[in-house]
Motif scaffolding. Structure first.
Motif, short mmCIF file in Angstrom:
data_model
loop_
_atom_site.label_atom_id
_atom_site.label_comp_id
_atom_site.label_asym_id
_atom_site.label_seq_id
_atom_site.Cartn_x
_atom_site.Cartn_y
_atom_site.Cartn_z
N ARG A 120 8.58 -10.13 -9.49
CA ARG A 120 9.47 -9.93 -8.34
C ARG A 120 10.46 -11.09 -8.23
O ARG A 120 11.63 -10.88 -7.88
CB ARG A 120 8.67 -9.79 -7.04
CG ARG A 120 9.59 -9.46 -5.86
CD ARG A 120 8.82 -9.11 -4.60
NE ARG A 120 8.00 -10.22 -4.16
CZ ARG A 120 7.09 -10.15 -3.20
NH1 ARG A 120 6.87 -9.00 -2.57
NH2 ARG A 120 6.38 -11.20 -2.86
N LYS A 146 13.77 -10.98 -1.98
CA LYS A 146 12.96 -11.89 -1.15
C LYS A 146 13.71 -13.20 -0.90
O LYS A 146 13.42 -14.23 -1.50
CB LYS A 146 11.60 -12.15 -1.82
CG LYS A 146 10.54 -12.71 -0.88
CD LYS A 146 9.18 -12.57 -1.50
CE LYS A 146 8.11 -13.34 -0.74
NZ LYS A 146 7.91 -12.89 0.62
N GLU A 195 9.09 -2.33 8.36
CA GLU A 195 7.94 -3.15 7.95
C GLU A 195 7.67 -4.19 9.02
O GLU A 195 8.38 -4.25 10.03
CB GLU A 195 8.23 -3.82 6.59
CG GLU A 195 9.48 -4.69 6.60
CD GLU A 195 9.89 -5.19 5.23
OE1 GLU A 195 9.03 -5.31 4.33
OE2 GLU A 195 11.09 -5.50 5.06
N SER A 203 6.63 -10.10 8.26
CA SER A 203 6.29 -10.74 6.98
C SER A 203 5.20 -9.95 6.26
O SER A 203 4.35 -10.54 5.60
CB SER A 203 5.84 -12.18 7.21
OG SER A 203 4.69 -12.18 8.02
N ASN A 204 5.25 -8.63 6.41
CA ASN A 204 4.20 -7.80 5.81
C ASN A 204 4.65 -6.34 5.77
O ASN A 204 5.59 -5.96 6.47
CB ASN A 204 2.91 -7.93 6.62
CG ASN A 204 3.16 -7.91 8.11
OD1 ASN A 204 3.55 -6.90 8.67
ND2 ASN A 204 2.98 -9.05 8.76
N GLY A 245 6.31 -5.13 -1.50
CA GLY A 245 5.16 -6.03 -1.41
C GLY A 245 4.28 -5.95 -2.65
O GLY A 245 3.96 -4.87 -3.13
N ILE A 246 3.89 -7.11 -3.12
CA ILE A 246 2.99 -7.17 -4.27
C ILE A 246 1.60 -6.71 -3.84
O ILE A 246 0.90 -6.01 -4.57
CB ILE A 246 2.95 -8.62 -4.84
CG1 ILE A 246 4.38 -9.07 -5.25
CG2 ILE A 246 1.98 -8.73 -6.00
CD1 ILE A 246 5.09 -8.15 -6.22
N THR A 247 1.22 -7.08 -2.61
CA THR A 247 -0.07 -6.64 -2.09
C THR A 247 -0.04 -5.14 -1.83
O THR A 247 -1.03 -4.44 -2.06
CB THR A 247 -0.39 -7.40 -0.78
OG1 THR A 247 0.04 -8.75 -0.93
CG2 THR A 247 -1.85 -7.36 -0.45
N ALA A 302 0.58 -11.09 0.92
CA ALA A 302 -0.16 -11.99 0.03
C ALA A 302 -1.05 -12.95 0.82
O ALA A 302 -2.12 -13.31 0.36
CB ALA A 302 0.81 -12.77 -0.84
N1 PMP Z 1 7.61 -7.53 3.90
C1 PMP Z 1 8.15 -8.70 4.26
C2 PMP Z 1 9.39 -8.70 5.10
C3 PMP Z 1 7.56 -9.91 3.85
O1 PMP Z 1 8.12 -11.08 4.20
C4 PMP Z 1 6.37 -9.88 3.08
C5 PMP Z 1 5.67 -11.13 2.65
N2 PMP Z 1 6.49 -12.09 2.14
C6 PMP Z 1 5.83 -8.63 2.73
C7 PMP Z 1 6.48 -7.48 3.16
C8 PMP Z 1 4.59 -8.52 1.90
O2 PMP Z 1 4.82 -8.83 0.56
P1 PMP Z 1 3.68 -9.43 -0.36
O3 PMP Z 1 2.54 -8.45 -0.32
O4 PMP Z 1 4.29 -9.51 -1.70
O5 PMP Z 1 3.31 -10.74 0.21
#
Ligand code: PMP
Length: 287
Positions: free
Chosen positions: A52, A151, A183, A186-187, A209-211, A247
């Motif tokens: 990513r 990101k 979303e 931060s998730n 999202g990687i998760t 994550a």
């Molecule tokens: N959406 C947003 C806006 C985020 O900031 C994040 C985490 N950085 C995620 C989703 C989740 O992404 P990941 O699973 O890669 O942490």
């Protein structure tokens, strides 16, 4: 404890680490980042985060940092130097500093990207109380820019969203565009209805999202039904359960939306099971 951090090829105490005031990350939020979790001293989903990062850089026409090929080794060395058992590694790449302020991108021959990494030790990360109690979210308008799939470090609105949630006595905010949830601040956001997991499909509207990718893969492998489509906040309030992934939180159940309790107001079985599977599988494949 003074952390050892990494700046442009060098490990050093955090108190000695500096970046130029002309750095475009500082002046223009011209930078991207990744957060990789550490469990048992090992990196989770590292390949996904690296892929990513590469994509974010390419979308912004930003060069890879000169140390790109060493990133796994740098992550591991920071884990070792800072004795991280559970926690996170934060990585940021910016377009660097040309020694002045200018909207035009600097010449990449002379201005190289800035690369910074640091650790965040979080003992108990996998055993967080929020995983057991669930979290409360509020809904707010999504007024971010149109390339949320990149990101970038433009995190002012997500940060304001967390403050709005805090003021409202909640834990986080889900963002709404055209009546549908994009979303969390931060998730990624999910609801569960009749056993089916519903989450917005990938597009420029959300971070990939990687998760999210891992959790959806595990859900499908466990024969759970997944539907990728937008859902409204009203639909979410009437769902059997809801949850978020990232994550640093893995999977957190959501038990309340805008003051409306979901079901009994306690974490649901789907979120609990997905968290368990995610943690088990990720520990197994951690490097
Ligand atoms: N959406 C947003 C806006 C985020 O900031 C994040 C985490 N950085 C995620 C989703 C989740 O992404 P990941 O699973 O890669 O942490």
């Amino acid at each position: 404890m003074t952390r050892t951090v990494y700046v442009n090829g060098q490990y050093m105490p955090e108190t000695e680490a500096t970046v130029s005031i002309f750095d475009r990350g500082f002046l223009m939020a011209d930078g991207v980042y990744e957060v990789t979790s550490v469990l048992d001293g090992k990196l989770l989903d590292f390949d996904g985060h690296l892929a990513r990062l590469e994509r974010s850089l390419a979308e912004l026409d930003m060069d890879k940092p000169d140390q790109f090929d060493d990133l796994l080794e740098i992550h591991r060395e920071l884990v070792r130097l800072n004795d991280i058992d559970e926690g996170m590694i934060y990585l940021q790449v910016t377009r660097g500093s040309s020694g002045d302020r200018d909207f035009v991108f600097p010449d990449t021959q002379t201005t190289r990207p800035t690369l910074v990494l640091f650790t965040q030790s979080k003992p108990g990360l996998a055993d967080s109380p929020a995983a057991k109690t669930g979290i409360k979210v509020i809904s707010i308008e999504d007024i971010r820019w149109g390339r949320r799939d990149i990101k970038t470090v433009q995190l002012l609105y997500p940060s304001m969203g967390k403050m709005m949630a805090k003021k409202a006595g909640a834990d986080d905010a889900w963002m709404i565009e055209d009546g549908h949830v994009t979303e969390g601040t931060s998730n990624n956001a999910y609801i569960v209805k009749g056993g089916k997991i519903i989450t917005r499909q990938l597009s420029n509207d959300i971070l990939h999202g990687i998760t999210r990718a891992a959790v959806l893969r595990f859900a499908r492998e466990a024969q759970m039904e997944v539907e990728e489509r937008p859902f409204t906040i009203d639909e979410a309030k009437e769902a059997d359960e809801a949850f978020i992934t990232s994550a640093s939180t893995f999977v957190f159940p959501v038990v309340e939306i805008d003051g409306t309790k979901l079901g009994e107001g306690t974490p649901g079985p789907v979120a609990r099971r997905l968290r368990e599977i995610y943690l088990d599988e990720s520990r197994k494949s951690a490097i």
